[in-house]
Design a protein around this motif. Structure first.
Motif, PDB file in Angstrom:
ATOM      1  N   ASP A 157      27.691  49.113 -29.311  1.00 42.51           N
ATOM      2  CA  ASP A 157      28.703  50.127 -29.043  1.00 42.51           C
ATOM      3  C   ASP A 157      29.336  49.888 -27.683  1.00 42.51           C
TER       4      ASP A 157
ATOM      5  N   SER B 201      32.843  49.530 -31.798  1.00 42.15           N
ATOM      6  CA  SER B 201      31.529  48.935 -32.048  1.00 42.15           C
ATOM      7  C   SER B 201      31.707  47.699 -32.914  1.00 42.15           C
TER       8      SER B 201
ATOM      9  N   LYS C 143      24.032  46.322 -34.033  1.00 45.19           N
ATOM     10  CA  LYS C 143      25.210  47.143 -33.759  1.00 45.19           C
ATOM     11  C   LYS C 143      25.336  47.327 -32.248  1.00 45.19           C
TER      12      LYS C 143
END
Length: 116
Positions: free
Chosen positions: A21, A12, A19
């Motif tokens: 991933d 990530s 954020k």
């Protein structure tokens, strides 16, 4: 017969404050790539090499979700990254909130690193 365990890599990164991933799983018959900024899978796209009629292009099919130009560009480039290592079909789960060039570039860089 497929061999287990399936090889997987994940990571990530915070991209443009969000954020993001990443997950890559290599199955015997295809590669699964997940890119998400929401924790949800988003749009599912299937990409495979199209060698019909002497062409060596890609066949891109949106299975579920958004069908727009940005999704198609992401799918094509993600598949190209994955096809550097294997010619297997690629199933992509894509959910990005911002389709800016900066996000696009960072997503591809992360996938390059994970797939190496």
């Amino acid at each position: 017969m497929s061999s287990f365990p399936v090889t997987s890599r994940q990571g990530s990164e915070v991209i443009e404050g969000v954020k993001t991933d990443f997950h890559i799983s290599n199955y015997s018959d295809r590669t699964l790539v997940v890119v998400t900024q929401t924790g949800k899978p988003g749009t599912f796209i299937h990409v495979q090499r199209d060698s019909s009629s002497g062409r060596n292009g890609l066949s891109i099919n949106v299975l579920v979700g958004k069908r727009d130009d940005v999704t198609m560009v992401y799918a094509r480039q993600i598949a190209e990254v994955m096809h550097k290592r294997s010619q297997k079909p690629v199933l992509i789960a894509l959910c990005v909130l911002n389709d800016s060039p900066v996000v696009f570039k960072k997503v591809l860089q992360n996938l390059e690193t994970l797939s190496a």
